[in-house]
Design an enzyme around this catalytic site. Structure first.
Site, mmCIF file in Angstrom:
data_model
loop_
_atom_site.group_PDB
_atom_site.id
_atom_site.type_symbol
_atom_site.label_atom_id
_atom_site.label_comp_id
_atom_site.label_asym_id
_atom_site.label_seq_id
_atom_site.Cartn_x
_atom_site.Cartn_y
_atom_site.Cartn_z
ATOM 1 N N VAL A 63 35.429 52.193 20.200
ATOM 2 C CA VAL A 63 34.752 51.556 21.179
ATOM 3 C C VAL A 63 35.313 51.756 22.496
ATOM 4 O O VAL A 63 36.658 51.368 22.762
ATOM 5 C CB VAL A 63 34.912 49.906 20.834
ATOM 6 C CG1 VAL A 63 34.317 49.058 22.038
ATOM 7 C CG2 VAL A 63 34.234 49.678 19.527
ATOM 8 N N ASN A 88 26.757 62.414 25.595
ATOM 9 C CA ASN A 88 25.023 61.642 25.744
ATOM 10 C C ASN A 88 25.123 60.586 26.412
ATOM 11 O O ASN A 88 23.985 60.188 26.693
ATOM 12 C CB ASN A 88 24.696 61.618 24.249
ATOM 13 C CG ASN A 88 23.529 60.680 24.019
ATOM 14 O OD1 ASN A 88 22.206 61.118 24.361
ATOM 15 N ND2 ASN A 88 23.529 59.388 23.679
ATOM 16 N N TYR A 150 13.654 58.796 41.095
ATOM 17 C CA TYR A 150 14.668 58.933 40.234
ATOM 18 C C TYR A 150 16.085 59.760 40.919
ATOM 19 O O TYR A 150 16.333 60.671 40.351
ATOM 20 C CB TYR A 150 14.483 59.282 38.775
ATOM 21 C CG TYR A 150 15.622 59.183 37.765
ATOM 22 C CD1 TYR A 150 16.398 58.119 37.521
ATOM 23 C CD2 TYR A 150 15.864 60.248 36.938
ATOM 24 C CE1 TYR A 150 17.374 57.971 36.641
ATOM 25 C CE2 TYR A 150 16.667 60.384 36.102
ATOM 26 C CZ TYR A 150 17.583 59.019 35.820
ATOM 27 O OH TYR A 150 18.597 59.130 35.029
ATOM 28 N N THR A 188 12.710 55.494 24.260
ATOM 29 C CA THR A 188 14.078 54.657 23.921
ATOM 30 C C THR A 188 13.693 53.435 24.854
ATOM 31 O O THR A 188 13.038 53.344 25.758
ATOM 32 C CB THR A 188 15.017 55.296 24.405
ATOM 33 O OG1 THR A 188 15.041 55.654 25.779
ATOM 34 C CG2 THR A 188 15.423 56.682 23.567
#
Length: 249
Positions: A63, A88, A150, A188
């Site tokens: 984490v 990623n 973007y 996603t």
């Protein structure tokens, strides 16, 4: 096809959901032992438990916040045995130049652009000492087809494309391969949110040649192949997986 990944050890960032979780699933299915890194402790723990039970592989959870240098150092040391790194993690905001302020722009780049570069620097040094390794950067097709809607992500992805090609051109001398993947739209949660906020992206999604976005598993399968010895002569290469969008007129 047996990718020859059984017994390898892979570090996957942004592994708690989306493409990262799909990459973890595919690599575990190939027999890879995993280091999974993300900020979402509960999601990571659930995924790790499922992969251990389903595939019988070792899974270690980290984490971490990859924007924090101390976390990067800790992660690289804890995963010093990694044969494969899959960069990623990323959440660069959508929006035009007027819509993405300086703080948001830097916050997004700190995770994806500088996060990739800094973690690669740490992991690459360890791979070089061990005499082998593969680094796969999950980048994004906006780097080759930039859009004003973007702009921060397009610029960041273009930078990571250059980084991947530059490093991958010399890394074989260290018996390390560095490659990249440029996904287009992927189904996603993040892509759904971005499409809702970006009319240009929503229009492009509606006109896809296959009539749909890619599934995370489709991108993950490509990443696993590139990480394997089946792609042993590839370095400095970026593979686009966008349903033909980059080739459309």
């Amino acid at each position: 096809m047996d990718l020859g990944l059984k017994g390898k050890r892979a570090l996957v960032t942004g592994a708690s959901k989306g493409i990262g979780a799909a990459v973890a699933e595919v690599l575990a299915g190939e027999g890879c032992h995993l280091h999974l890194a993300a900020r979402g402790a509960d999601a990571l723990a659930d995924l790790a438990a499922r992969l251990r039970e389903t595939h019988g592989v070792e899974v270690t959870v980290h984490v971490v916040d990859l924007r924090v240098p101390a976390d990067l150092e800790r992660l690289a040391e804890a995963a010093a045995d990694a044969d494969i790194l899959v960069n990623n993690a990323g959440d660069i905001p959508g929006g035009s130049l007027d819509q993405v302020g300086a703080e948001a722009w830097r916050h997004g780049w700190d995770l994806k652009v500088y996060g990739y570069v800094d973690l690669t620097r740490l992991v690459y040094a360890r791979m070089r000492e061990r005499g082998h390794g593969v680094i796969v950067n999950d980048i994004g097709a906006a780097g080759e087809r930039p859009t004003t809607g973007y702009i921060a992500g397009s610029a960041g992805n273009a930078a990571l494309m250059a980084f991947t090609k530059a490093l991958g051109g010399s890394s074989p001398r260290d018996n390390i391969r560095v490659v990249g993947v440029n996904p287009g739209p992927v189904a996603t949660e993040r892509m759904t949110t971005m499409a809702a906020a970006n009319g240009d992206l929503a229009d492009r999604l509606a006109g896809l040649g296959f009539g749909r976005a890619a599934e995370p598993r489709e991108v993950a399968d490509l990443i696993a192949f590139l990480a394997s010895d089946r792609a042993a002569y590839l370095s400095g290469t970026i593979v686009t997986i966008d349903g033909g969008m980059s080739s459309a007129g």
